[in-house]
Write an enzyme that holds these catalytic residues in place. Sequence first.
Site, PDB file in Angstrom:
ATOM      1  N   ARG A  19       3.625 -13.152   5.829  1.00  0.00           N
ATOM      2  CA  ARG A  19       3.165 -13.723   7.080  1.00  0.00           C
ATOM      3  C   ARG A  19       1.630 -13.736   7.027  1.00  0.00           C
ATOM      4  O   ARG A  19       1.022 -13.214   6.116  1.00  0.00           O
ATOM      5  CB  ARG A  19       3.695 -12.941   8.290  1.00  0.00           C
ATOM      6  CG  ARG A  19       3.839 -11.439   8.158  1.00  0.00           C
ATOM      7  CD  ARG A  19       2.611 -10.624   8.051  1.00  0.00           C
ATOM      8  NE  ARG A  19       1.671 -10.964   9.102  1.00  0.00           N
ATOM      9  CZ  ARG A  19       0.386 -10.727   9.004  1.00  0.00           C
ATOM     10  NH1 ARG A  19      -0.113 -10.219   7.922  1.00  0.00           N
ATOM     11  NH2 ARG A  19      -0.434 -11.034   9.954  1.00  0.00           N
ATOM     12  N   GLY A  20       1.045 -14.374   8.067  1.00  0.00           N
ATOM     13  CA  GLY A  20      -0.395 -14.600   8.017  1.00  0.00           C
ATOM     14  C   GLY A  20      -0.626 -16.011   7.498  1.00  0.00           C
ATOM     15  O   GLY A  20      -0.070 -16.416   6.463  1.00  0.00           O
ATOM     16  N   ALA A  21      -1.433 -16.794   8.239  1.00  0.00           N
ATOM     17  CA  ALA A  21      -1.566 -18.232   7.961  1.00  0.00           C
ATOM     18  C   ALA A  21      -1.862 -18.564   6.502  1.00  0.00           C
ATOM     19  O   ALA A  21      -1.138 -19.355   5.890  1.00  0.00           O
ATOM     20  CB  ALA A  21      -2.607 -18.839   8.903  1.00  0.00           C
ATOM     21  N   ARG A  56       8.145 -22.107  10.150  1.00  0.00           N
ATOM     22  CA  ARG A  56       7.366 -21.630  11.309  1.00  0.00           C
ATOM     23  C   ARG A  56       6.413 -22.755  11.743  1.00  0.00           C
ATOM     24  O   ARG A  56       5.785 -23.384  10.911  1.00  0.00           O
ATOM     25  CB  ARG A  56       6.585 -20.345  10.969  1.00  0.00           C
ATOM     26  CG  ARG A  56       7.479 -19.167  10.568  1.00  0.00           C
ATOM     27  CD  ARG A  56       6.666 -17.895  10.388  1.00  0.00           C
ATOM     28  NE  ARG A  56       6.190 -17.385  11.679  1.00  0.00           N
ATOM     29  CZ  ARG A  56       5.292 -16.400  11.783  1.00  0.00           C
ATOM     30  NH1 ARG A  56       4.770 -15.841  10.680  1.00  0.00           N
ATOM     31  NH2 ARG A  56       4.895 -15.965  12.974  1.00  0.00           N
ATOM     32  N   GLN A 167       1.933  -5.778  13.590  1.00  0.00           N
ATOM     33  CA  GLN A 167       1.132  -6.068  12.388  1.00  0.00           C
ATOM     34  C   GLN A 167      -0.113  -5.172  12.326  1.00  0.00           C
ATOM     35  O   GLN A 167      -0.555  -4.784  11.250  1.00  0.00           O
ATOM     36  CB  GLN A 167       0.678  -7.538  12.391  1.00  0.00           C
ATOM     37  CG  GLN A 167       1.787  -8.555  12.162  1.00  0.00           C
ATOM     38  CD  GLN A 167       2.433  -9.019  13.436  1.00  0.00           C
ATOM     39  OE1 GLN A 167       2.505  -8.288  14.434  1.00  0.00           O
ATOM     40  NE2 GLN A 167       2.955 -10.247  13.424  1.00  0.00           N
ATOM     41  N   ASP A 208      -4.579 -18.966  13.399  1.00  0.00           N
ATOM     42  CA  ASP A 208      -3.473 -19.693  12.774  1.00  0.00           C
ATOM     43  C   ASP A 208      -3.724 -21.193  12.829  1.00  0.00           C
ATOM     44  O   ASP A 208      -3.149 -21.947  12.059  1.00  0.00           O
ATOM     45  CB  ASP A 208      -2.167 -19.332  13.481  1.00  0.00           C
ATOM     46  CG  ASP A 208      -1.770 -17.911  13.129  1.00  0.00           C
ATOM     47  OD1 ASP A 208      -1.073 -17.739  12.108  1.00  0.00           O
ATOM     48  OD2 ASP A 208      -2.217 -16.983  13.823  1.00  0.00           O
ATOM     49  N   ASN A 218      -4.083 -17.944  17.814  1.00  0.00           N
ATOM     50  CA  ASN A 218      -3.880 -16.742  16.995  1.00  0.00           C
ATOM     51  C   ASN A 218      -2.785 -15.902  17.643  1.00  0.00           C
ATOM     52  O   ASN A 218      -2.217 -16.287  18.671  1.00  0.00           O
ATOM     53  CB  ASN A 218      -5.195 -15.950  16.904  1.00  0.00           C
ATOM     54  CG  ASN A 218      -5.149 -14.870  15.821  1.00  0.00           C
ATOM     55  OD1 ASN A 218      -4.687 -15.092  14.705  1.00  0.00           O
ATOM     56  ND2 ASN A 218      -5.585 -13.666  16.186  1.00  0.00           N
TER      57      ASN A 218
HETATM   58  O1  MRU Z   1       3.052 -13.890  13.098  1.00  0.00           O
HETATM   59  P1  MRU Z   1       2.042 -13.615  12.033  1.00  0.00           P
HETATM   60  O2  MRU Z   1       2.029 -12.185  11.591  1.00  0.00           O
HETATM   61  O3  MRU Z   1       2.140 -14.578  10.880  1.00  0.00           O
HETATM   62  O4  MRU Z   1       0.621 -13.899  12.756  1.00  0.00           O
HETATM   63  C1  MRU Z   1      -0.530 -13.757  12.000  1.00  0.00           C
HETATM   64  C2  MRU Z   1      -1.777 -13.957  12.758  1.00  0.00           C
HETATM   65  O5  MRU Z   1      -1.804 -14.301  13.923  1.00  0.00           O
HETATM   66  C3  MRU Z   1      -3.065 -13.805  11.986  1.00  0.00           C
HETATM   67  O6  MRU Z   1      -4.083 -13.324  12.802  1.00  0.00           O
HETATM   68  C4  MRU Z   1      -3.470 -15.144  11.387  1.00  0.00           C
HETATM   69  O7  MRU Z   1      -2.390 -15.721  10.736  1.00  0.00           O
HETATM   70  C5  MRU Z   1      -4.634 -15.026  10.441  1.00  0.00           C
HETATM   71  S1  MRU Z   1      -4.178 -14.269   8.956  1.00  0.00           S
HETATM   72  C6  MRU Z   1      -5.609 -14.277   8.045  1.00  0.00           C
END
Ligand code: MRU
Length: 320
Positions: A19-21, A56, A167, A208, A218
Amino acid sequence: MRLASAADAARAIRTMQVRGAPLIGATAAYGLALALASDASDAGLEHARSLLLATRPTAVNLRWALDRVRAKVAPLAPTARAAAAWGEADAIAAEDVAANRALGEYGLRIIEALSARGPEPVQILTHCNAGALATLGWGTATAPIYLARAAGIPIHVWVSETRPRLQGARLTAWELREQGVPFTLIVDAAGAALMRQRRVDLVLVGADRVTRNGDVCNKVGTYEKALAARDNGIPMYAAAPSATFDWTLAAGEDVPIEERDAQEVLYPSSGEAIAPSDTAVANPAFDVTPGRLLAGLITERGVCAADPQALAALFPEQAR
Ligand code: MRU
């Protein structure tokens, strides 16, 4: 874990094993390359792309990476597609590391300026995990923090736990511990109080999707951090590589917000439900912070105000 197919990659993204963009984007790119190794036809390409794109809806890096790989391989003979796709995925991965390192340098200057005020540690609050574990390296919000640590600048990080998937507690705390960065875990709701008590000097978060007007989408809970930061005159920045910018969307309200399963809220960990299992639950995974609440955006090209003019100046090729 080992991903051996587009289906593996799609499942890992959907279930948030990755996970994470930025990491979602890179995983999808490799997923497409894996798919082309077994079916490199046009139909195979489109099928795999749709499968991965459907995982997603919010992090724009997913679409960005899939479109980039498709643009690379579509003109090629099917026999050449799998290798070319793998090469493009490798390039996406390497560029992410370089972009995070570069934006880290720009973010470091913000921390240095705050540190110049006195010997006390710079108090940084972060939400969710925008760290190395969410990217291919360095993280986004964490890159300036790691560079400040390496430069010997006294810092302390307030880590917002980030319900419902935690997270912050499960990933950011782990990373900061590994890197020897002093930190304190807090419940999400404590951030605003700490700001009001002047115990926070800077808020750093990831993104994101950033829209053309500078709005930032985000992890849910980011918007309320921005409101508290603004109310207390504390600078808040969103750090994001340009792969996270969606130049097709004018404003944050156009960003599709993922609604995730109620189970995530009712069962925070594998233990007991925190409410009767038939409780109605809303679980938006992201929210939008208007650019006007931010001190700026930290990108690999530099820091700019979160507004359309400043973004157009920093990314002239995207100006309309
Ligand atoms: O649902 P997630 O854990 O994928 O959400 C992640 C975030 O909101 C992060 O802050 C974002 O993706 C930036 S990751 C460098």
